[in-house]
Every structure is written in structure tokens, then in C-alpha cells.
Design an enzyme around this catalytic site. Structure first.
Site, mmCIF file in Angstrom:
data_model
loop_
_atom_site.group_PDB
_atom_site.id
_atom_site.type_symbol
_atom_site.label_atom_id
_atom_site.label_comp_id
_atom_site.label_asym_id
_atom_site.label_seq_id
_atom_site.Cartn_x
_atom_site.Cartn_y
_atom_site.Cartn_z
ATOM 1 N N CYS A 3 -56.192 -70.160 57.300
ATOM 2 C CA CYS A 3 -56.862 -69.384 57.826
ATOM 3 C C CYS A 3 -58.169 -69.072 56.925
ATOM 4 C CB CYS A 3 -56.188 -67.825 57.793
ATOM 5 S SG CYS A 3 -57.366 -66.411 58.244
ATOM 6 N N HIS A 56 -71.252 -43.521 76.007
ATOM 7 C CA HIS A 56 -72.062 -44.051 76.802
ATOM 8 C C HIS A 56 -73.317 -44.027 76.406
ATOM 9 C CE1 HIS A 56 -73.627 -44.729 81.006
ATOM 10 N NE2 HIS A 56 -74.836 -43.803 80.759
ATOM 11 N N GLU A 116 -62.920 -72.448 71.264
ATOM 12 C CA GLU A 116 -63.654 -71.729 70.436
ATOM 13 C C GLU A 116 -64.710 -72.801 69.635
ATOM 14 O OE1 GLU A 116 -60.734 -68.195 68.532
ATOM 15 O OE2 GLU A 116 -61.049 -70.054 67.575
ATOM 16 N N GLU A 165 -66.572 -48.060 77.572
ATOM 17 C CA GLU A 165 -66.069 -46.872 78.465
ATOM 18 C C GLU A 165 -65.387 -47.235 79.773
ATOM 19 O OE1 GLU A 165 -69.543 -44.492 79.849
ATOM 20 O OE2 GLU A 165 -71.078 -46.382 79.330
ATOM 21 N N LYS A 222 -64.215 -70.446 60.790
ATOM 22 C CA LYS A 222 -64.222 -70.542 62.307
ATOM 23 C C LYS A 222 -65.287 -69.504 62.777
ATOM 24 C CE LYS A 222 -62.091 -68.265 64.576
ATOM 25 N NZ LYS A 222 -60.851 -68.576 65.178
ATOM 26 N N TYR A 277 -56.808 -71.625 72.224
ATOM 27 C CA TYR A 277 -57.773 -71.283 71.372
ATOM 28 C C TYR A 277 -58.581 -72.066 70.694
ATOM 29 C CZ TYR A 277 -54.502 -66.951 70.807
ATOM 30 O OH TYR A 277 -53.709 -65.951 71.118
ATOM 31 N N CYS A 310 -59.535 -69.406 60.824
ATOM 32 C CA CYS A 310 -60.137 -68.109 61.271
ATOM 33 C C CYS A 310 -61.469 -67.852 60.609
ATOM 34 C CB CYS A 310 -59.291 -66.798 60.897
ATOM 35 S SG CYS A 310 -57.375 -67.263 61.030
HETATM 36 P P1 NDP Z 1 -52.588 -73.835 71.564
HETATM 37 O O1 NDP Z 1 -51.350 -74.081 71.580
HETATM 38 O O2 NDP Z 1 -53.175 -72.694 71.728
HETATM 39 O O3 NDP Z 1 -53.286 -74.738 72.802
HETATM 40 C C1 NDP Z 1 -52.895 -76.262 72.689
HETATM 41 C C2 NDP Z 1 -53.721 -76.744 73.741
HETATM 42 O O4 NDP Z 1 -53.600 -78.138 73.928
HETATM 43 C C3 NDP Z 1 -53.304 -76.282 75.185
HETATM 44 O O5 NDP Z 1 -54.202 -76.344 75.818
HETATM 45 C C4 NDP Z 1 -52.270 -77.563 75.745
HETATM 46 O O6 NDP Z 1 -52.407 -77.500 77.091
HETATM 47 C C5 NDP Z 1 -52.788 -78.821 75.071
HETATM 48 N N1 NDP Z 1 -52.169 -79.951 74.602
HETATM 49 C C6 NDP Z 1 -50.937 -79.893 73.930
HETATM 50 N N2 NDP Z 1 -50.792 -81.239 73.926
HETATM 51 C C7 NDP Z 1 -51.593 -81.849 74.645
HETATM 52 C C8 NDP Z 1 -51.456 -83.201 74.829
HETATM 53 N N3 NDP Z 1 -50.545 -84.200 74.370
HETATM 54 N N4 NDP Z 1 -52.618 -83.848 75.493
HETATM 55 C C9 NDP Z 1 -53.462 -83.006 76.138
HETATM 56 N N5 NDP Z 1 -53.533 -81.768 75.803
HETATM 57 C C10 NDP Z 1 -52.483 -81.197 75.081
HETATM 58 O O7 NDP Z 1 -53.304 -74.658 70.027
HETATM 59 P P2 NDP Z 1 -54.608 -74.819 69.396
HETATM 60 O O8 NDP Z 1 -54.512 -75.985 68.693
HETATM 61 O O9 NDP Z 1 -55.684 -74.502 70.054
HETATM 62 O O10 NDP Z 1 -54.222 -73.533 68.242
HETATM 63 C C11 NDP Z 1 -53.040 -73.453 67.552
HETATM 64 C C12 NDP Z 1 -52.528 -72.017 67.472
HETATM 65 O O11 NDP Z 1 -53.485 -71.508 66.500
HETATM 66 C C13 NDP Z 1 -52.731 -71.077 68.732
HETATM 67 O O12 NDP Z 1 -51.567 -71.212 69.439
HETATM 68 C C14 NDP Z 1 -52.860 -69.843 68.160
HETATM 69 O O13 NDP Z 1 -51.800 -69.479 67.916
HETATM 70 C C15 NDP Z 1 -53.534 -70.073 66.772
HETATM 71 N N6 NDP Z 1 -54.929 -69.681 66.659
HETATM 72 C C16 NDP Z 1 -55.624 -68.481 66.881
HETATM 73 C C17 NDP Z 1 -56.828 -68.138 66.854
HETATM 74 C C18 NDP Z 1 -57.015 -66.660 67.249
HETATM 75 O O14 NDP Z 1 -56.391 -65.973 67.180
HETATM 76 N N7 NDP Z 1 -58.576 -66.466 67.574
HETATM 77 C C19 NDP Z 1 -57.787 -69.157 66.792
HETATM 78 C C20 NDP Z 1 -57.135 -70.525 66.627
HETATM 79 C C21 NDP Z 1 -55.879 -70.727 66.619
HETATM 80 P P3 NDP Z 1 -51.156 -76.841 77.959
HETATM 81 O O15 NDP Z 1 -51.668 -75.593 78.058
HETATM 82 O O16 NDP Z 1 -51.077 -77.549 79.159
HETATM 83 O O17 NDP Z 1 -49.753 -76.798 77.204
#
Ligand code: NDP
Length: 449
Positions: free
Chosen positions: A43, A435, A181, A440, A51, A177, A48
Site C-alpha cells: 500500500c 445544496h 486505475e 444530495e 497510485k 481495480y 494505494c
Molecule cells: P482484480 O482481481 O481486481 O482484477 C484482475 C483482473 O484481471 C480481472 O479483470 C480479471 O478478469 C483479469 N484476469 C485475471 N487473470 C487473467 C488472465 N490470465 N488473463 C487475462 N485477464 C485476467 O486484481 P487487480 O490486479 O486489479 O488488483 C488486485 C487486488 O488489489 C484487487 O482485487 C483489490 O482487492 C486490490 N486493490 C484495491 C484497490 C482499491 O481499493 N482502490 C486498488 C488496487 C488494488 P475476470 O474479471 O474475468 O476474472
């Protein structure tokens, strides 16, 4: 009772581990924390915090473009990536120091190096073995990279924070996510971004209206969003990278970034050897008290793959320290955990999506409001804000609140308290709005959709 070197040995000084260690120490426990990389974990160092700083940087592009409608002439802005990274690195270094002082001031000992579990009550680090009454595993998670030819030519979010220069063209793979982002960050800073996602909408798990709206908004901004698409290979070609897609088309780019999920950091430091059970994804299996299959070993945060969010890891660590050393046993309530995605525009949610609510409740009422924010009446930006309430039709309780639009995270944080308190739609309606704000709308939606 055997005499241990420590009461509590924490492996991993990320958000969760540091909180657990600090609180345990303030409760009087003798605490050690092992860290092999950086204090503050993902983080603070490659997640976080940096980012969000990059998101702020990228949002200036909108501010400059929007200014003209308000009478400003800004001229042609220029951007210096290395100045931004230098300032960001200085802030992260400051935070590393803050984390160090938090631990040492509470009386915890920091041991730098790679720790290994050496039994139910033992940790080996830098050639020495320490015993502890309780051990906490808080080693977090690490980016997952698909096994495709040329995957080693791509980067993950870990490297995105340290690029020597800002790429002009970027391909981002994933639809979660991190993918959305970083698509917003690189696009806002001036790069041409192609976002490639295997699903038919971004952000699986979020409310479908938000998922669809986000896709439309980011396309409108000029990000090349390719849904139902996969990268099957990456190759170097004439000083560039070439990403090949499933349909055999190619995208030429300077940088490919995988944001395809993260996996628990559970291998290679004696976890299974010590008898700690892992699930299929490599997450440590824990009970609601964060205890693993070994009585004296606990785990929190991303390593347990419950809700992979910093504030959740912190809350789990705090609850555990209070339980073990503070004479205040408690567990976490995983309902109504809000989260925000700092995409452009940002979105945030708390509670159930419409689809989840329909599965769980007999009758569900939906209230929606989509509008052009006041600011954009003069800026001319074609950006819509969408707000949505999901209500259990029988009890009248608001069970989901969702928003895409400016400040979504700030607004939903407040609503999360209302949902946690079990607020009803009637109580939302009885609340007077501020407002003129976008927020709101959440207390003025009267028409069921
Ligand atoms: P996520 O789990 O959010 O998303 C992973 C993405 O990658 C999904 O869209 C998934 O598709 C896709 N994916 C997975 N495997 C493959 C593959 N082999 N080929 C192609 N696409 C694939 O993971 P992130 O890496 O974005 O983030 C990790 C975690 O970190 C998040 O889940 C969250 O908990 C945390 N995080 C939170 C943030 C916040 O609160 N603002 C910011 C950044 C991270 P599908 O949906 O089809 O499975």
C-alpha cells in the site's frame, strides 16, 4: 509455560502487520516484526498511496481542459515525469520513516531480512532462530502474470511506479481495480492507452450499471477499450513491443502492463512445512479469529484472500492484537465494506449490487439518478454521474449504494456509515441535502426505476 523470546512475531511489515505489531506492543507484548523489503508494504510503496498521487497528477489534464469554460486561458501545459516520481519517492521515504517510528516508539523490534517459519513457535531470520508464543503471517500478495510467450517483456504495477520515462503508448491487460486505475493515470499523463480485458465489462463484482457506465466513460475519454479480448503473446519488434491478440490482430506499443490479479505470498518461507493449511489459491486458511490450522500461527490481510483491501488488513490486525493481548476478543464484520476505484471518473460502492440483492431478497427496489454534474455545464465535458440505491423492498433498508462520478470515494465513505447502521430508504429521504452538491442526490431520489 515455555519461555519464548517474543510473545508475538510478525512476518511482514505491511499495513496489517504493522498495525497488529504496534497494538500488541502497546498492550505490553514483546513484539518483533520481520521485513525483507520495505516498511509499509504494498500500500505504502507500490500500491494505494503512490497510485493515488499518480491519479492526482493525471487529473490535472482534465482541470486544464475544463478551465477554458470558466474563463481561463492556460496555455500549453508541459509535464515532467521524473519530477513527479522524485516527489512521490520522497513522500514514500517519509512514510517509511513514519512506519519505522510507529513500531519502535511502541516498543516493537524491527528485524530486516527474509524470515522463515521454523515450526509452530519458531522463526528463522538472518541465520538466527527466535521463538514466539504466537506468530502472525502478514506477507500480503504479489502480482500474477499469465503464462504467455513474452510475458517477461511486460511489467506489473510493481514496476509502473519506477519507470525511467513516461511511455507514449501503453497496453494494459486486465479489467480490475489496478487495470482501470492505471489506464486513467497513463491516459491523463498523455499516453495513448489500450485496455484489453477478457470479460464483457470491467470490474467484475461491482454493480452492472457502474461497470457499463465506466466502460462508456473511459472510451469517451479516448482510451481504446477492447472487451472480450486476450493478449496471447508479446514480442519485441523494431525497438517496440508487439502484443498479439486472440484474433491474431496486433497492437504495437512501448509498454505492456499486466494487471491480472494478485496471489497470496505464501510460498517459499516454510508455511506449508510448518503444517499451515493453504487453499487452492495459496491463501492461508483461517477462522474468523484469523487463526490458521496451527494453533499458535495466525494470518491476516491479502495472504488470507478475504477482502484484499488495506483497511481490512489493518482492521484484522487490530482485532487480532486486541484479542491476543488486549483482553478484548473480537472479530471483523465483513458486511458492508466500502471500496472505491480511482478510475477517471472514480467509482465507489458499499453493500450489495442490484444482482446480488435480487438473489438475496424477495423484493428489491432500485433508485437511480444519472446527470451532468454542475461543473460540467460550463466546462463542456461530456461526463455523467450515476448514483444508485438498492433497497430491500420488505424492510425498506438500503442494502447497496453505488456511484460513478467525481468524489465517489469521499461520498460513499459517508453512506457506508448509514448502511452499517441499517438505515432505511425513509431515513435517507428524511435527510436534508447539502445544496448544490452531487451527494444530495442520494437523499432526493424518489422515483423507483
Ligand atoms: P482484480 O482481481 O481486481 O482484477 C484482475 C483482473 O484481471 C480481472 O479483470 C480479471 O478478469 C483479469 N484476469 C485475471 N487473470 C487473467 C488472465 N490470465 N488473463 C487475462 N485477464 C485476467 O486484481 P487487480 O490486479 O486489479 O488488483 C488486485 C487486488 O488489489 C484487487 O482485487 C483489490 O482487492 C486490490 N486493490 C484495491 C484497490 C482499491 O481499493 N482502490 C486498488 C488496487 C488494488 P475476470 O474479471 O474475468 O476474472
Amino acid at each position: 509455560m515455555p519461555a519464548y523470546d517474543y510473545d508475538f512475531f510478525v512476518i511482514g511489515a505491511g499495513s496489517g502487520g504493522v498495525r497488529a505489531a504496534r497494538i500488541a506492543a502497546t498492550h505490553g507484548a514483546r513484539v518483533a516484526v520481520a521485513e525483507e523489503r520495505y516498511l509499509g508494504g504494498t500500500c505504502v510503496n507500490v500500491g494505494c498511496i503512490p497510485k493515488k498521487l499518480l491519479v492526482y497528477a493525471s487529473e490535472f489534464a482534465d482541470a486544464f481542459a475544463d478551465a477554458a469554460g470558466f474563463g481561463w486561458e492556460v496555455g500549453a501545459p508541459t509535464f515532467d515525469w521524473s519530477r513527479l516520481l522524485g516527489n512521490k519517492d520522497r513522500e514514500i521515504e517519509r512514510l517509511n520513516g513514519v512506519y519505522e517510528r510507529l513500531l519502535t516508539a511502541a516498543g516493537a523490534r524491527i528485524i530486516r531480512g527474509r524470515a522463515e517459519l521454523a515450526g509452530a513457535h519458531a522463526v528463522r531470520i538472518n541465520g538466527a532462530t527466535f521463538t514466539a508464543r504466537y506468530i502472525l503471517l502478514a506477507t500480503g500478495s504479489w502480482p500474477t502474470v499469465p503464462e504467455i510467450p513474452g510475458a517477461d517483456l511486460a511489467i506489473t504495477s510493481n514496476e509502473a511506479f519506477h519507470l525511467a520515462r513516461l511511455p507514449r503508448r501503453v497496453v494494459i491487460v486486465g479489467g480490475g481495480y489496478i487495470a482501470v486505475e492505471f489506464a486513467g493515470i497513463f491516459h491523463g499523463l498523455g499516453a495513448q492507452v489500450t485496455l484489453i480485458h477478457r470479460g464483457d465489462a470491467l470490474l467484475r463484482g461491482f454493480d452492472d450499471d457502474l461497470r457499463i457506465a465506466l466502460g462508456e466513460e473511459i472510451r469517451q475519454r479516448g482510451i481504446d477499450l477492447r472487451l472480450k479480448s486476450r493478449v496471447t503473446a508479446i514480442a519485441r519488434s523494431d525497438g517496440h513491443l508487439r502484443a498479439t491478440l486472440e484474433d491474431h490482430s496486433t497492437v504495437t506499443t512501448e509498454l505492456v502492463m499486466f494487471a491480472t490479479g494478485r496471489h497470496p505470498n505464501s510460498r517459499g518461507f516454510g508455511v506449508e512445512e510448518a503444517g499451515v493449511a493453504l487453499d487452492r489459491d495459496g491463501a492461508v486458511v483461517v477462522g474468523e479469529d484469523s487463526r490458521s490450522s496451527v494453533e499458535s500461527i495466525f494470518a491476516i490481510g491479502d495472504l488470507t484472500n478475504r477482502r484484499c483491501l488495506t483497511p481490512v488488513a489493518i482492521a484484522e490486525g487490530h482485532a487480532l492484537a486486541d484479542t491476543l493481548f488486549g483482553n478484548r476478543p473480537r472479530t471483523l464484520d465483513y458486511d458492508n465494506i466500502p471500496s472505491a476505484v480511482f478510475s477517471q471518473p472514480p467509482l465507489a460502492s458499499v453493500g450489495l449490487s442490484e444482482a446480488e440483492a435480487r438473489r438475496r431478497y424477495g423484493r428489491v427496489d432500485i433508485y437511480k439518478s444519472a446527470f451532468t454534474p454542475l461543473k460540467h455545464t460550463l466546462s463542456g465535458r461530456r461526463e455523467r454521474t450515476l448514483m444508485k440505491l438498492v433497497v430491500d423492498g420488505d424492510s425498506g433498508r438500503v442494502v447497496g449504494a453505488h456511484m460513478i462520478g467525481a468524489d465517489a470515494g469521499e461520498i460513499i465513505q459517508g453512506l457506508a456509515i448509514a448502511l452499517k447502521c441499517g438505515a432505511t430508504k425513509a431515513q435517507f429521504d428524511a435527510t436534508i441535502g447539502i445544496h448544490p452538491t452531487a451527494a444530495e442526490e442520494f437523499v432526493t431520489m424518489r422515483q423507483k426505476s
